[in-house]
Enzyme design. Structure first.
Site, PDB file in Angstrom:
ATOM      1  N   CYS A  64      -5.770 -26.374  15.318  1.00 37.62           N
ATOM      2  CA  CYS A  64      -6.935 -27.227  15.583  1.00 37.62           C
ATOM      3  C   CYS A  64      -6.546 -28.701  15.709  1.00 37.62           C
ATOM      4  O   CYS A  64      -7.205 -29.462  16.408  1.00 37.62           O
ATOM      5  CB  CYS A  64      -7.994 -27.023  14.506  1.00 37.62           C
ATOM      6  SG  CYS A  64      -8.783 -25.403  14.647  1.00 37.62           S
ATOM      7  N   CYS A 110     -11.655 -27.837  10.993  1.00 34.61           N
ATOM      8  CA  CYS A 110     -10.479 -27.110  10.512  1.00 34.61           C
ATOM      9  C   CYS A 110      -9.253 -28.014  10.608  1.00 34.61           C
ATOM     10  O   CYS A 110      -9.052 -28.697  11.608  1.00 34.61           O
ATOM     11  CB  CYS A 110     -10.263 -25.851  11.342  1.00 34.61           C
ATOM     12  SG  CYS A 110      -8.814 -24.894  10.828  1.00 34.61           S
ATOM     13  N   GLY A 161       1.015   4.162   1.605  1.00 35.40           N
ATOM     14  CA  GLY A 161       1.532   4.824   2.799  1.00 35.40           C
ATOM     15  C   GLY A 161       0.671   5.924   3.375  1.00 35.40           C
ATOM     16  O   GLY A 161       0.588   6.068   4.589  1.00 35.40           O
ATOM     17  N   GLY A 162       0.016   6.706   2.534  1.00 37.72           N
ATOM     18  CA  GLY A 162      -0.745   7.852   3.031  1.00 37.72           C
ATOM     19  C   GLY A 162      -1.908   7.448   3.920  1.00 37.72           C
ATOM     20  O   GLY A 162      -2.128   8.027   4.971  1.00 37.72           O
ATOM     21  N   ASP A 199       0.864  -1.173   0.000  1.00 35.62           N
ATOM     22  CA  ASP A 199       0.000   0.000   0.000  1.00 35.62           C
ATOM     23  C   ASP A 199       0.908   1.231   0.000  1.00 35.62           C
ATOM     24  O   ASP A 199       2.070   1.162   0.377  1.00 35.62           O
ATOM     25  CB  ASP A 199      -0.947  -0.018   1.214  1.00 35.62           C
ATOM     26  CG  ASP A 199      -2.128   0.938   1.031  1.00 35.62           C
ATOM     27  OD1 ASP A 199      -2.173   1.642   0.004  1.00 35.62           O
ATOM     28  OD2 ASP A 199      -3.006   0.974   1.919  1.00 35.62           O
ATOM     29  N   CYS A 258      -6.078 -26.931  10.381  1.00 36.31           N
ATOM     30  CA  CYS A 258      -4.855 -26.172  10.679  1.00 36.31           C
ATOM     31  C   CYS A 258      -4.112 -26.811  11.854  1.00 36.31           C
ATOM     32  O   CYS A 258      -4.689 -27.603  12.605  1.00 36.31           O
ATOM     33  CB  CYS A 258      -5.177 -24.708  10.971  1.00 36.31           C
ATOM     34  SG  CYS A 258      -5.673 -24.353  12.664  1.00 36.31           S
ATOM     35  N   ASP A 267      -7.799  -7.363   1.535  1.00 43.08           N
ATOM     36  CA  ASP A 267      -6.779  -7.422   2.583  1.00 43.08           C
ATOM     37  C   ASP A 267      -7.411  -6.877   3.844  1.00 43.08           C
ATOM     38  O   ASP A 267      -8.353  -6.082   3.769  1.00 43.08           O
ATOM     39  CB  ASP A 267      -5.572  -6.541   2.245  1.00 43.08           C
ATOM     40  CG  ASP A 267      -5.845  -5.080   2.568  1.00 43.08           C
ATOM     41  OD1 ASP A 267      -6.557  -4.433   1.781  1.00 43.08           O
ATOM     42  OD2 ASP A 267      -5.402  -4.598   3.633  1.00 43.08           O
ATOM     43  N   HIS A 323      -4.808 -20.265  13.038  1.00 42.55           N
ATOM     44  CA  HIS A 323      -6.174 -20.707  12.757  1.00 42.55           C
ATOM     45  C   HIS A 323      -6.952 -19.656  11.966  1.00 42.55           C
ATOM     46  O   HIS A 323      -7.655 -19.986  11.004  1.00 42.55           O
ATOM     47  CB  HIS A 323      -6.938 -21.049  14.043  1.00 42.55           C
ATOM     48  CG  HIS A 323      -8.390 -21.212  13.784  1.00 42.55           C
ATOM     49  ND1 HIS A 323      -8.923 -22.381  13.267  1.00 42.55           N
ATOM     50  CD2 HIS A 323      -9.432 -20.323  13.857  1.00 42.55           C
ATOM     51  CE1 HIS A 323     -10.218 -22.206  13.049  1.00 42.55           C
ATOM     52  NE2 HIS A 323     -10.545 -20.977  13.418  1.00 42.55           N
TER      53      HIS A 323
HETATM   54  N1  GUN Z   1      -6.688   0.593   3.023  1.00 45.51           N
HETATM   55  C1  GUN Z   1      -8.011   0.551   3.319  1.00 45.51           C
HETATM   56  N2  GUN Z   1      -8.674   1.550   2.678  1.00 45.51           N
HETATM   57  C2  GUN Z   1      -7.751   2.237   1.969  1.00 45.51           C
HETATM   58  C3  GUN Z   1      -7.824   3.392   1.101  1.00 45.51           C
HETATM   59  O1  GUN Z   1      -8.881   3.969   0.855  1.00 45.51           O
HETATM   60  N3  GUN Z   1      -6.641   3.801   0.541  1.00 45.51           N
HETATM   61  C4  GUN Z   1      -5.446   3.165   0.791  1.00 45.51           C
HETATM   62  N4  GUN Z   1      -4.335   3.644   0.212  1.00 45.51           N
HETATM   63  N5  GUN Z   1      -5.359   2.098   1.603  1.00 45.51           N
HETATM   64  C5  GUN Z   1      -6.491   1.644   2.172  1.00 45.51           C
HETATM   65 ZN    ZN Z   2      -7.955 -24.200  12.846  1.00 47.37          ZN
END
Ligand code: GUN
Ligand code: ZN
Length: 378
Positions: free
Chosen positions: A316, A311, A100-101, A98, A313, A273, A341
């Site tokens: 578990c 599960c 950074g900002g 990502d 893993c 993510d 897990h």
């Molecule tokens: N991670 C979760 N939302 C955002 C977003 O709107 N911009 C960026 N750069 N990272 C994120």
């Molecule tokens: Zn598990």
């Protein structure tokens, strides 16, 4: 159908016929990723509580790193010398960073945003740092992730001022141009633009349409999941996937709750993510189909079942709820076992969705998943 470039090629392998869900294959320089995919977050170039070979064992194909933290420590010089973050941390599968900002604005609240970039006080000392689109890309070129993110102008999700949201959305488009111009490794790394516009339909539509005119290998949707209602959040995702190129991967940033993963896969998202599965593990919470188990609760003191009987893993297989309850206050060990897990849970959910999309049974899966999550245990 699909899109091809040296840095990324994407092909849709199967589509659901009643939703926008699709199963795809995304070829990156370091690894071939099956989508939909969940990417665990490793802020300092390491997963909190997990090592790279454990992530491989858990079938994790791509992880997320954070530009700002890595630019500070170990810093670009060391990263350059090590030949990038892959080498430095011993991870040879997919990697995304990502820009950074966002972390500065959302986590530190120390940031001031101008047309030039994001200015903030260093959390390490008292100095002021200016993160410009060019600087973010320079650091990300040095880290060497397969996918890198544009610097975007992020405002708090619950923010209401239309003029400020409009400014941030339009600035994000201008910053995208600066990022694309500054990018030095386009045959090895793909920049994804980020759709902004918060909960404003017109601004989001404009943002997605602006990004669609650029020569990029994939798109992200940002500015969501900051505490807004599902009724506000999910329609914005749908609006985005309705406009963004079907032949390119679409990444929904910062989303990782199981129900959101299922709904947003149905809306056509390919990548996610979130710090949620590892963060919640640090609070002693284990993810299950019915929600979460808080292993700190007294009811688990004598419960000799694993977290989840279904599960496979290592946690578990080897440990009971009673054992985890017993050690949960010894932060690191318990955090590690529950993180294993929780990541296994996220990976299994994504794999299950992919299999159902391929078999043509995704709608039935969604029904069963929702029933189990919201049933009262009977
Ligand atoms: N991670 C979760 N939302 C955002 C977003 O709107 N911009 C960026 N750069 N990272 C994120
Ligand atoms: Zn598990």
């Amino acid at each position: 159908m699909g899109a091809k470039s040296l840095a990324l090629s994407f092909s849709v392998q199967a589509e659901c016929n009643v939703s926008r869900a699709r199963a795809g294959l995304m070829k990156l320089p370091h690894y071939e990723i099956k989508t939909p995919v969940f990417m665990p977050v490793g802020t300092q170039g390491t997963m909190k509580g997990l090592l790279p070979d454990q992530l491989e064992t858990l079938d994790c194909e791509i992880i997320l790193g954070n530009t700002y933290h890595l630019g500070n420590r170990p810093g670009t010089e060391v990263l350059e010398k090590a030949g990038g973050l892959h080498n430095f941390m011993g991870w040879n599968r997919g990697l995304l960073t990502d820009s950074g900002g966002f972390q500065m604005v959302s986590l530190l609240k120390l940031a001031e945003i101008t047309e030039e970039g994001v200015k903030f006080k260093s959390p390490y000392d008292d100095s002021e740092i200016m993160l410009t689109p060019e600087k973010s890309i320079e650091i990300q070129n040095c880290i060497g992730a397969d996918i890198i993110m544009q610097l975007d102008d992020v405002v708090q999700t619950t923010f209401q001022d239309y003029d400020r949201i409009k400014e941030a959305t339009e600035r994000t488009s201008r910053w995208l141009d600066r990022c694309l111009k500054a990018h030095k490794r386009p045959t090895e790394q793909s920049i994804f633009p980020i759709v902004q516009g918060l909960l404003n339909k017109d601004l989001r539509e404009q943002s997605a349409k602006d990004h669609m005119t650029k020569n990029v290998n994939g798109f992200a949707i940002g500015g969501l999941s900051g505490g807004e209602a599902k009724d506000d959040f999910w329609p914005m995702v749908s609006l985005g996937t309705g406009i963004l190129d079907k032949n390119k991967p679409r990444y929904l940033m910062g989303v990782g709750l199981a129900i959101d993963l299922v709904v947003c896969v149905a809306l056509g998202i390919d990548m996610f993510d979130c710090v949620f599965p590892t963060r919640t593990a640090r609070f002693g919470c284990a993810l299950i189909n019915k929600g979460q188990l808080n292993l700190k609760q007294k009811q688990y003191e004598t419960d000799l079942n694993p977290i989840d009987n279904d599960c496979s893993c290592s946690t578990c297989k080897n440990y009971t709820r009673a054992y985890l309850h017993c050690i949960v206050t010894l932060e690191t060990v318990a955090c590690h076992l529950i993180s294993v897990h929780n990541i296994a849970f996220q990976m299994r959910l994504m794999r299950t969705m992919r299999e159902h999309i391929e078999k043509g049974t995704f709608p039935q899966f969604v029904k069963k998943f929702v029933n189990e999550l919201y049933s009262d245990g009977n």
